[in-house]
Scaffold this motif. Structure first.
Motif, PDB file in Angstrom:
ATOM      1  N   ARG A 128       7.096  -1.797   2.322  1.00 36.45           N
ATOM      2  CA  ARG A 128       6.428  -1.024   0.910  1.00 36.45           C
ATOM      3  C   ARG A 128       5.735  -2.023   0.088  1.00 36.45           C
ATOM      4  N   ALA A 132       9.525   5.213   0.485  1.00 36.23           N
ATOM      5  CA  ALA A 132       8.200   5.422   0.508  1.00 36.23           C
ATOM      6  C   ALA A 132       7.698   5.281  -1.257  1.00 36.23           C
ATOM      7  N   THR A 166       3.092   1.806   3.031  1.00 36.28           N
ATOM      8  CA  THR A 166       3.898   3.228   2.836  1.00 36.28           C
ATOM      9  C   THR A 166       5.327   3.151   3.144  1.00 36.28           C
ATOM     10  N   CYS A 196       6.327   1.422  -5.981  1.00 28.27           N
ATOM     11  CA  CYS A 196       6.995   1.071  -4.877  1.00 28.27           C
ATOM     12  C   CYS A 196       8.579   1.237  -4.963  1.00 28.27           C
ATOM     13  N   ALA A 221      -6.360   6.769   5.700  1.00 26.21           N
ATOM     14  CA  ALA A 221      -4.883   6.665   6.071  1.00 26.21           C
ATOM     15  C   ALA A 221      -4.705   6.642   7.628  1.00 26.21           C
ATOM     16  N   LEU A 255      -3.774   3.707   2.916  1.00 26.06           N
ATOM     17  CA  LEU A 255      -2.625   3.754   3.215  1.00 26.06           C
ATOM     18  C   LEU A 255      -2.311   3.291   4.603  1.00 26.06           C
ATOM     19  N   GLY A 268       1.274   2.768   7.427  1.00 25.31           N
ATOM     20  CA  GLY A 268       2.603   2.685   7.644  1.00 25.31           C
ATOM     21  C   GLY A 268       3.079   1.561   8.910  1.00 25.31           C
ATOM     22  N   MET A 300       2.849   9.878   7.716  1.00 23.00           N
ATOM     23  CA  MET A 300       2.468   8.370   8.147  1.00 23.00           C
ATOM     24  C   MET A 300       3.100   8.095   9.664  1.00 23.00           C
TER      25      MET A 300
END
Length: 242
Positions: A156, A219, A185, A242, A119, A149, A151, A10
């Motif tokens: 999280r 993650a 993430t 998570c 993502a 997704l 980051g 990520m």
């Protein structure tokens, strides 16, 4: 563990050279040998990450996204691309669609069932735990996928969302429900390390100096199972830990 376990990178694999740092270096008009030293350090950090932590995972990656922190090498390649080569995977760029095909699952209309992931490393801030989920809820309005997704924020979190589709070809017509998942993430950089110093000075990093919220490190683990219970009865089960 297991042959069907895969990871998506990520971004921000090495905490070196932010976008503003790279811009300042470009404007500095450095000598070639100075640029070589910077390149060598970026490659050294990436190699250290690979050798000490990621080498056993080679061949088990769906791809690596580009983050904010990387070194732009004189060759034109980035350290993110270099890490992707070390791991035997593809560099996905800024935003990516990733399609998983269930090769052992049922075939319908000549095609096997698939699962689509959207993502991105992400952008923006947000002090609250749900910050990446707010961003992803907006993204889900204009990108079609089963799983989203992001980051960047190192937070999280996961939330399911339902969509309803009309099916007019059946008799009688009916509505089908499909569940999508928005997932932040997380990250692995500790914001408040004990006894942190810069040189001989007791001093925290940018998280501590900015009084940012400490993040729960790690993650999420996402399990996707697609199976058939009867001739025309298929079911997909997605769980996010998570």
């Amino acid at each position: 563990k297991g042959k069907d376990n895969y990871t998506i990178g990520m971004g921000d694999y090495i905490d070196f050279l932010s976008p503003s740092n790279r811009a300042r270096l470009r404007s500095a008009d450095l000598y070639d040998n100075s640029e070589d030293v910077i390149d060598d350090k970026g490659l050294e950090l990436t190699q250290e990450l690979y050798e000490n932590f990621l080498k056993p995972t080679r061949g088990k990656w769906l791809g690596l996204l580009e983050g904010h922190h990387y070194t732009q090498l004189k060759t034109g390649e980035t350290t993110d691309q270099y890490l992707a080569r070390l791991l035997g995977t593809v560099h996905l760029g800024t935003v990516a669609f990733i399609r998983l095909v269930f090769s052992r699952g049922p075939v319908k209309n000549g095609c096997r069932r698939s699962f689509t992931i959207w993502a991105a490393h992400g952008c923006g801030g947000g002090q609250k735990a749900a910050a990446p989920l707010y961003k992803l809820e907006t993204v889900a309005n204009y990108f079609e996928a089963d799983l989203y997704l992001m980051g960047h924020t190192t937070k999280r979190g996961a939330v399911p969302m339902n969509r309803v589709y009309p099916v007019f070809k059946s008799h009688p017509p009916h509505a089908e429900h499909r569940t999508l998942y928005l997932v932040g993430t997380g990250g692995f950089a500790k914001g408040y390390p004990e006894f942190s110093r810069q040189g001989n000075v007791p001093r925290g990093g940018y998280v501590e100096r900015g009084l940012m919220a400490p993040a729960a490190l790690g993650a999420p683990l996402i399990r996707i199972v697609h199976y058939r219970e009867g001739k025309n009865d298929e079911r997909r089960e997605v769980t996010v830990e998570c």
